[in-house]
Design an enzyme around this catalytic site. Structure first.
Site, PDB file in Angstrom:
ATOM      1  N   CYS A 276       0.836  -1.212   0.000  1.00 46.01           N
ATOM      2  CA  CYS A 276       0.000   0.000   0.000  1.00 46.01           C
ATOM      3  C   CYS A 276       0.871   1.263   0.000  1.00 46.01           C
ATOM      4  CB  CYS A 276      -0.928  -0.017   1.215  1.00 46.01           C
ATOM      5  SG  CYS A 276      -1.992   1.441   1.301  1.00 46.01           S
TER       6      CYS A 276
ATOM      7  N   CYS B 282      -0.552   4.116   2.170  1.00 49.54           N
ATOM      8  CA  CYS B 282      -0.353   3.916   3.608  1.00 49.54           C
ATOM      9  C   CYS B 282       1.106   4.163   3.987  1.00 49.54           C
ATOM     10  CB  CYS B 282      -0.702   2.484   4.019  1.00 49.54           C
ATOM     11  SG  CYS B 282      -2.160   1.804   3.224  1.00 49.54           S
ATOM     12  N   ASP B 283       2.039   3.645   3.200  1.00 53.65           N
ATOM     13  CA  ASP B 283       3.435   3.567   3.653  1.00 53.65           C
ATOM     14  C   ASP B 283       4.431   4.414   2.872  1.00 53.65           C
ATOM     15  OD1 ASP B 283       2.601   1.715   5.555  1.00 53.65           O
ATOM     16  OD2 ASP B 283       2.836   0.037   4.173  1.00 53.65           O
TER      17      ASP B 283
END
Ligand code: FAD
Ligand code: NAP
Length: 312
Positions: free
Chosen positions: A134, A137-138
């Site tokens: 992701c 997300c990261d």
């Protein structure tokens, strides 16, 4: 007894919830393991959903208004994982995690799909410690640092583009020299000066230390090996269908499936079991798009309403 149990709260499930409740069904519950929204909440952007033309919005922003609208007409949400669906006589038993069960006249399965692991040495060990599926997300953890992306589909190239705006360099490793992604997506990634393509190659091993990933060993199709130092690897190698809920206690599917584990439906999203519908990425021939998953959800919901009327 529920009129309809909807399993999965991605675009297909949310739309099915909107159409069933707005269409007059009073007793509809959407079971979703986590927060509703589905896979698209992992996307850094969406530019192919008609009517939505805001380039600075993420998939999470995009799904925010869906929830407000889809729950507006009385759809209930239970944040629970469904273990199993079984037909018992004329209706269905939906077994939830923990063993509790709910009875329903109809079920719409919208459990979508989950990112695949590539099966690389070190992938499980460093998952969450430098290996991610992701970018939204990261990606920020690798601000101004180089990262590697594995894959050559739409997800890999779109997310590589997103990462290229945060990270210093993005190395896309792909096992062929042509890409599965849409031509416009390939073109855009190719034009970005800090995206570099390493084609005809696979990642042989992810190496690291107690802090996480430190680099990747790359095996080229001509047999040579190279090493790249960097601390982030984003794996985008496709998705597995989430079909576990349709298995009985012996592990056999309760409805007809194809060899890839996708649910066989007709144009009305009817499965081989009366009263059981499937919508979105879980069905055969799914275009794997938000717009089509939503379309499927509406079709299944309208069928559920007719089916219940016929039963009465
Ligand atoms: P999903 O979105 O997969 O939702 C399924 C839901 O079911 C999940 O929320 C899951 O938690 C839940 N669930 C699963 N099992 C259970 C269970 N046992 N019990 C309860 N709940 C369960 N499409 C586009 O059109 N445009 C794009 O730009 C685009 N970008 C994408 C970018 C990324 C990074 C990814 C991963 C996908 C992208 N897609 C895009 C594809 C799109 O997101 C999917 O086609 C769409 O989300 C499928 O919707 P769905 O409702 O079928 O399933
Ligand atoms: P995908 O289309 O299946 O692509 C997976 C990629 O990973 C392929 O390039 C594949 O290589 C590669 N790959 C698979 N296994 C591998 C392994 N073990 N090692 C190395 N490489 C491997 O998956 P996706 O990109 O996640 O897309 C899934 C679906 O969602 C698609 O239908 C896609 O169109 C859709 N989607 C759409 C959008 C959009 O419309 N904007 C955005 C994202 C996703 P090969 O090509 O050699 O097989």
């Amino acid at each position: 007894m529920l009129d309809c149990a909807i399993i999965g709260g991605g675009p297909a499930g949310l739309t099915a919830g909107l159409y069933t409740t707005r269409g007059g069904l009073k007793n509809v519950t959407l079971f979703e393991t986590g927060m509703p929204g589905g896979q698209i909440t992992q996307s850094s952007e969406i530019e192919n959903y008609p009517g939505f033309f805001e380039h600075d919005k993420t998939g999470m922003d995009f799904m925010d208004t869906w929830q407000k609208q889809c729950f507006h007409f009385g759809l209930r949400h239970e944040m629970k994982k469904v273990e199993r669906v079984a037909k018992t006589g004329e209706h269905f038993t939906v077994t939830l995690e923990g063993g509790e069960s709910v009875e329903a006249l109809t079920v719409i399965v919208c459990t979508g799909s989950t990112p695949k692991r590539a099966g690389i040495k070190g992938e499980d060990e460093y998952f969450g410690k430098g290996v991610s599926t992701c970018a939204t997300c990261d990606g920020f953890f690798y601000k101004d640092k180089p990262v590697t992306v594995l894959g050559g589909g739409d997800t890999a190239l779109e997310e590589a583009f997103y990462l290229s705006n945060i990270c210093s360099d993005v190395y896309v490793v792909h096992r062929r020299d042509t890409f599965r992604a849409a031509p416009a997506t390939i073109d855009r990634a190719m034009r970005k000066e800090n995206i570099h393509f390493v084609t005809n190659a696979v990642i042989d091993e992810i190496v690291g230390d107690a802090m996480g990933v430190t680099g990747v060993n790359i095996k080229h199709n001509d047999g040579t090996m190279t090493h790249m130092d960097n601390t982030g690897l984003f794996v985008f190698v496709g998705h597995n269908v989430n079909n576990e809920v349709l298995k009985d206690q012996n592990g056999d599917f309760i409805c007809e499936m194809n060899q890839r584990g996708q649910v066989i439906v007709d144009l009305c999203m009817r499965t081989s079991v009366e009263g059981l519908y499937a919508a979105g990425d879980i069905r055969i021939e799914a275009p794997k798009q938000v717009v089509s998953a939503a379309g499927d959800g509406s079709v299944a919901a309208l069928q559920v309403i007719s089916y219940i009327q016929e039963q009465q």
